[in-house]
Design a protein around this motif. Structure first.
Motif, mmCIF file in Angstrom:
data_model
loop_
_atom_site.group_PDB
_atom_site.id
_atom_site.type_symbol
_atom_site.label_atom_id
_atom_site.label_comp_id
_atom_site.label_asym_id
_atom_site.label_seq_id
_atom_site.Cartn_x
_atom_site.Cartn_y
_atom_site.Cartn_z
ATOM 1 N N ILE A 1 0.821 -1.337 0.126
ATOM 2 C CA ILE A 1 -0.133 0.048 0.070
ATOM 3 C C ILE A 1 0.975 1.365 0.052
ATOM 4 O O ILE A 1 0.735 2.231 -0.854
ATOM 5 C CB ILE A 1 -0.911 -0.155 1.187
ATOM 6 C CG1 ILE A 1 -2.092 -1.243 1.302
ATOM 7 C CG2 ILE A 1 -1.640 1.166 1.175
ATOM 8 C CD1 ILE A 1 -2.737 -1.442 2.186
ATOM 9 N N ASP A 2 1.902 1.107 0.914
ATOM 10 C CA ASP A 2 2.938 2.296 1.002
ATOM 11 C C ASP A 2 3.532 2.739 -0.286
ATOM 12 O O ASP A 2 3.515 3.791 -0.962
ATOM 13 C CB ASP A 2 3.800 1.986 1.887
ATOM 14 C CG ASP A 2 3.389 2.347 3.242
ATOM 15 O OD1 ASP A 2 2.458 2.938 3.561
ATOM 16 O OD2 ASP A 2 4.330 2.030 4.337
ATOM 17 N N ARG A 3 4.061 1.755 -1.000
ATOM 18 C CA ARG A 3 4.684 1.706 -2.517
ATOM 19 C C ARG A 3 3.876 2.290 -3.395
ATOM 20 O O ARG A 3 4.261 2.809 -4.440
ATOM 21 C CB ARG A 3 5.564 0.247 -2.698
ATOM 22 C CG ARG A 3 6.646 0.013 -1.905
ATOM 23 C CD ARG A 3 7.242 -1.383 -2.213
ATOM 24 N NE ARG A 3 8.322 -1.763 -1.337
ATOM 25 C CZ ARG A 3 9.590 -1.593 -2.000
ATOM 26 N NH1 ARG A 3 9.775 -1.311 -3.076
ATOM 27 N NH2 ARG A 3 10.625 -2.000 -1.214
ATOM 28 N N GLY A 4 2.751 1.559 -3.463
ATOM 29 C CA GLY A 4 1.578 1.679 -4.431
ATOM 30 C C GLY A 4 1.189 3.197 -4.472
ATOM 31 O O GLY A 4 0.492 3.661 -5.415
ATOM 32 N N ASP A 5 0.976 3.682 -3.098
ATOM 33 C CA ASP A 5 0.574 5.034 -2.869
ATOM 34 C C ASP A 5 -0.824 4.955 -3.691
ATOM 35 O O ASP A 5 -1.011 6.093 -4.168
ATOM 36 C CB ASP A 5 1.652 5.863 -3.584
ATOM 37 C CG ASP A 5 1.341 7.165 -2.993
ATOM 38 O OD1 ASP A 5 0.822 7.240 -2.192
ATOM 39 O OD2 ASP A 5 1.742 8.221 -3.753
ATOM 40 N N GLU A 6 -1.747 4.272 -3.057
ATOM 41 C CA GLU A 6 -3.207 4.622 -3.550
ATOM 42 C C GLU A 6 -4.094 4.386 -2.357
ATOM 43 O O GLU A 6 -3.820 3.531 -1.536
ATOM 44 C CB GLU A 6 -3.774 3.544 -4.451
ATOM 45 C CG GLU A 6 -2.838 3.047 -5.690
ATOM 46 C CD GLU A 6 -3.325 4.006 -6.928
ATOM 47 O OE1 GLU A 6 -4.225 4.661 -6.772
ATOM 48 O OE2 GLU A 6 -2.583 3.882 -7.926
#
Ligand code: PMP
Length: 278
Positions: free
Chosen positions: A78-83
Motif C-alpha cells: 500500500i505504501d509503495r503503490g501509494d493508492e
C-alpha cells in the motif's frame, strides 16, 4: 501505480516474471485472494487471510508466510503503490517443479502480491444476467487460480449480450461467475448455503452479518432457478463490486426493474461498515 512483490522482491507489475515450470502456469495449481483497500487500509484482512489458509490446506500447499509477514507485506504494498482505494491481489502457487508432471513434489511456493488501483463500475449500471449450467468441479469453495470455467461462463454470457452468468447446478443457483448471489422475496433475503459448490465469499458473509445485526429477515437455503426468476430483487456480492443490483435475468425484469428497497438498505449498511472499519 501497479506494483508487484514476487518471492521477496518488489518490482513494477509488468516486469514480474515466473518460470514456465511454475505449477501455477502449468496446472493452475495455486490459490489466490483479492483484498480491498479503503482509505489506505486493507478491509477484512483477517477473513481473507483465514480463507487463504483454508484454500492452501485444501490443496496441500504449505503456508509460505506468517500472518504478521502477510500484514507487513500488505502495508508495504500500500505504501509503495501509494493508492487510497486499491485492490491487493495475493497468489500462492505450489512453486516451480523440476519437470512437468501431474505428481507434485515438495517445492517452495511462489508468492505474488500485487497492488492495483481500484476501478469501481458506475453505480447506475444494473446487471443483466443469464442462467447457465454450472459445469465446474465440485470444490468451488477453494479459491483456486484455475478460473477457465468461470471465465468461459462470463465470456459466453457477454457474447450473448448479457453482463454475466448466474450458474445453476441440479436446478439450484450456486453463484455467479465471479460473485455470490442473493435474492429477496416478500422482504426475506435469501442466499444459497455455502457448501462445496460455491466460494464462501467474504462480502457474502459481511452482508449476512449486517442482515442479522439489523434484524432483516434472512434465510440461507437452496434457491431454484424458478425462484430466481420470480424474485422481487436479485443482487450479487464480491470484493470488487461490493453489493451490486441485477435488474434482468434471462431478459426478464426482476421486480419493476428498479433498485429494490432491501438492496438500498443493505447497500447503505455496507457503506457504513466500510467507514467504521477505518
Ligand atoms: N464467487 C466467485 C466464483 C468469485 O470469484 C468471487 C470473487 N472472487 C466471489 C464469489 C465473491 O467472493 P468475495 O466476496 O470474497 O470477493
Amino acid at each position: 501505480m501497479s506494483i508487484a512483490y514476487l518471492n521477496g522482491s518488489w518490482q513494477p507489475l509488468e516486469e514480474a516474471r515466473v518460470s514456465v515450470l511454475d505449477r501455477g502456469f502449468m496446472f493452475g495449481d495455486g490459490v489466490y485472494e483479492v483484498i480491498p483497500v479503503y482509505q489506505g487500509k486493507p478491509f477484512a484482512e483477517d477473513e481473507h487471510l483465514a480463507r487463504l489458509a483454508t484454500s492452501l490446506k485444501e490443496l496441500h500447499i504449505m503456508m509460505p508466510r506468517s500472518e504478521d509477514d502477510w500484514q507487513e507485506l500488505f502495508r508495504e504494498a500500500i505504501d509503495r503503490g501509494d493508492e487510497d482505494e486499491a485492490i491487493l491481489y495475493v497468489q500462492v502457487t505450489r512453486g516451480v517443479a523440476e519437470s512437468r508432471s501431474h505428481i507434485y513434489e515438495d517445492s517452495e511456493p511462489t508468492v505474488l502480491i500485487t497492488l492495483s488501483p481500484r476501478v469501481t463500475p458506475g453505480l447506475d449500471h444494473k446487471l443483466s444476467v443469464v442462467t447457465k449450467e454450472d459445469f465446474r468441479w465440485a470444490r468451488g469453495h477453494i479459491k483456486v487460480i484455475s478460473l477457465a470455467a468461470n471465465s468461459l461462463a462470463k465470456n459466453e454470457a457477454i457474447a450473448e449480450g448479457y453482463d454475466d452468468a448466474i450458474l445453476v447446478r441440479d436446478g439450484k443457483v450456486t453463484e455467479a461467475s465471479s460473485s455470490n448471489v442473493f435474492i429477496v422475496k416478500d422482504s426475506v433475503i435469501v442466499t444459497p448455503i455455502a457448501d462445496n459448490h460455491l466460494l464462501h465469499g467474504i462480502t457474502r458473509a459481511q452482508v449476512i452479518a449486517l442482515a442479522k445485526q439489523h434484524d432483516l429477515p434472512f434465510e440461507e437455503r437452496d434457491i431454484s432457478e424458478d425462484e430466481l426468476l420470480a424474485a422481487d430483487e436479485v443482487w450479487v456480492t464480491a470484493t470488487s463490486i461490493e453489493v451490486w443490483p441485477v435488474h434482468k435475468v434471462n431478459n426478464q425484469w426482476i421486480g419493476n426493474g428498479e433498485v429494490g428497497l432491501v438492496y438500498q438498505k443493505v447497500y447503505n449498511l455496507f457503506q457504513e461498515l466500510k467507514c467504521q472499519s477505518n
